[in-house]
Design a protein around this motif. Structure first.
Motif: not given
Length: 69
Positions: A22-24, A33-39, A46-58
């Protein structure tokens, strides 16, 4: 008879494990991981775990054109 490094019956040395980080927050995952995102930023993934993605979605959505959401 001895073999050179990397020679084997399977076409070379075994693949090294690939970890997503996770880059964060630095969380590591050993497999996709299907719940991670890639930017892609400046051509770099850059990959972000599901917790960081959820916390920074906006903030993540704020960077996208409205056509994407």
């Amino acid at each position: 008879m001895t073999s050179r490094p990397g020679d084997s019956d399977h076409g070379g040395s075994p693949a090294e494990p690939h970890f997503l980080v996770c880059a964060h927050c630095g969380t590591r995952a050993e497999e996709p991981q299907p719940t991670w995102i890639c930017s892609v930023e400046n051509g770099v993934r850059h990959y972000f775990c599901d917790a960081c993605a959820r916390d920074n979605l906006r903030a993540i959505e704020g960077r996208l054109d409205s056509a994407w959401w």
